[in-house]
Design a protein around this motif. Sequence first.
Motif, PDB file in Angstrom:
ATOM      1  N   PRO A 136       6.639   6.241   2.502  1.00 44.39           N
ATOM      2  CA  PRO A 136       5.732   5.852   1.407  1.00 44.39           C
ATOM      3  C   PRO A 136       5.777   4.328   1.234  1.00 44.39           C
ATOM      4  CG  PRO A 136       7.229   7.604   0.739  1.00 44.39           C
ATOM      5  CD  PRO A 136       7.738   7.099   2.037  1.00 44.39           C
ATOM      6  N   LEU A 137       4.651   3.724   0.920  1.00 43.06           N
ATOM      7  CA  LEU A 137       4.625   2.267   0.748  1.00 43.06           C
ATOM      8  C   LEU A 137       5.553   1.816  -0.378  1.00 43.06           C
ATOM      9  CD1 LEU A 137       0.916   1.171   1.307  1.00 43.06           C
ATOM     10  CD2 LEU A 137       2.911   0.630   2.687  1.00 43.06           C
ATOM     11  N   GLY A 138       5.610   2.569  -1.445  1.00 42.26           N
ATOM     12  CA  GLY A 138       6.563   2.282  -2.516  1.00 42.26           C
ATOM     13  C   GLY A 138       6.548   0.832  -2.952  1.00 42.26           C
ATOM     14  N   ILE A 139       7.733   0.176  -2.880  1.00 41.78           N
ATOM     15  CA  ILE A 139       7.848  -1.203  -3.383  1.00 41.78           C
ATOM     16  C   ILE A 139       7.065  -2.201  -2.554  1.00 41.78           C
ATOM     17  CG2 ILE A 139      10.120  -0.803  -4.410  1.00 41.78           C
ATOM     18  CD1 ILE A 139      11.320  -2.244  -1.994  1.00 41.78           C
ATOM     19  N   PHE A 140       6.693  -1.818  -1.310  1.00 46.55           N
ATOM     20  CA  PHE A 140       5.902  -2.732  -0.504  1.00 46.55           C
ATOM     21  C   PHE A 140       4.562  -3.040  -1.166  1.00 46.55           C
ATOM     22  CE2 PHE A 140       8.570  -3.190   3.050  1.00 46.55           C
ATOM     23  CZ  PHE A 140       9.158  -1.966   3.342  1.00 46.55           C
ATOM     24  N   LYS A 141       4.099  -2.134  -2.040  1.00 45.39           N
ATOM     25  CA  LYS A 141       2.812  -2.334  -2.710  1.00 45.39           C
ATOM     26  C   LYS A 141       2.814  -3.562  -3.609  1.00 45.39           C
ATOM     27  CE  LYS A 141       1.292   2.508  -2.892  1.00 45.39           C
ATOM     28  NZ  LYS A 141       0.952   3.627  -3.786  1.00 45.39           N
ATOM     29  N   LEU A 142       4.000  -4.052  -3.911  1.00 43.23           N
ATOM     30  CA  LEU A 142       4.102  -5.217  -4.790  1.00 43.23           C
ATOM     31  C   LEU A 142       3.673  -6.503  -4.099  1.00 43.23           C
ATOM     32  CD1 LEU A 142       7.540  -4.418  -6.465  1.00 43.23           C
ATOM     33  CD2 LEU A 142       5.262  -4.004  -7.403  1.00 43.23           C
TER      34      LEU A 142
END
Length: 487
Positions: A453-459
């Motif tokens: 999942p992209l998770g914190i990369f979305k930041l």
Amino acid sequence: MRVLILGGGTIGRSIAQVLRGEFDIVIVEQDDIRAKSLSESGFHVIHGDFSYTASLLKAGINKTDLVIITTMDIGKIKRTIQTIKNNNPEVPILVLLPDNITAEELTSQIKEEFENEVKIDYAISPREAIIKAIVEMVEDIGKRKNAILLAKKLSEIKQKTDSLLIVMHDNPDPDAMASAAALQVIAQNMGLKTTIVYGGEITHHENRAFVNLLGLDMRKVSPGSYEIKRYSAIALVDCQPNGNVGILDNEDLKKVEILVDHHQLLQNLEERLPKNAFFDVRPEVNATSSIMVEYLKHLNIEVNETLGTSLFYGIYIDTKKFSKLNHIDLEALAFLAGKVDYDILEKIESPDISTETAEILARAILNRKMYKNIVISNVGFITNRDAIPESADFLLRLEGVNTVLVFGIVDDRIEISARTRDVRINVGKVLKEAFGDIGSGGGHPQSGGARIPLGIFKLAKDKDSLLKLVEEAITEKFLEALNAKEG
């Protein structure tokens, strides 16, 4: 990503200047004047000795994602690494190595002096980097020289005549036809009129579709015909007399000005051709189309979709559907990315790959990164998840490669496929170890996949930053799971 640069000299300042804006940069500098200058230039500067714990704590070593050490003082490098690891054992370290020491030697010395094992994640030797850059530049100059010599020969022909006859082998395949079409474009750019000819038959249904769909203008001629005799300058493309072309007699051979081929030069052929003819024969290249792409690139000649599609298909066929490629072929494919009409390709042949997959394959080639015999490639944002394993299968066929990982971003997740032919590696277990704690991963000994999942990369603030962060994380985790050091 927070990057701590230790040393604000010429190298440190230059690195900070390039990275500023993309990353959160902090510079630690001991010299008063230099620290003041950096601060006045808008950098976040910590004034102090970066080998001391106090300076590193003030710089936020505990929340740093990467440390770059720019000093060449080997004693200070060792003390600094030890101090960093005492305060943040997990942070990756990038070290600029003096010429007289390797990363392994540095690690050994730290262990001996401080009785502590440390890991240097990334190491760069400026001397080796300069040598590599010079070698790449020399190779590029060599490629440009071939193109310049061809242009010079065409200019000489133009001074004697306004026409050039381009001869393919008797039963031309897509590589020969695409190469002839490319030389025609180059010659026409030099002001020459051109005619492309062959002496046999185009019988294969795919080759006939290739000619018709791309609108290639080429004529069948007979030995001794006026169509040959009226020309005073001849170019041979992807063919050699007594090898695979029979329409030229000895008098015709005296008019050969250009020979470009990827087949081994036939014995005594040079003796039968004019001494001042332009020869470019490269058996190590797998398609003459690849050589032609090099000319077009270095002569800055625009490649339209028709020519780009022709050359792409020529390489595809002569490399046995991309199963054997050298660096010239790969560079040609990378250059042709975005210049190919995949709808026409589908009509020429029912391909093993879909239109979108072919485009993603081009990205996989262009974005590949080598770590010894391991290839990692980022194909970016895509919608066709199935193209990722197909790209991995393709890259594994490259010479000198035994393990491949390809990843891309599909919707809100990172999709990963890996392949190996190294019997010592169970790639399914490697993927589980590398990505199981942040997503899912697994598979068989020779192939596997993972999803994160992209998770914190979305930041990340934009798509480019997101791709960089994902690539760094995936690369580090995969290489670590393989016990392979990045370099």
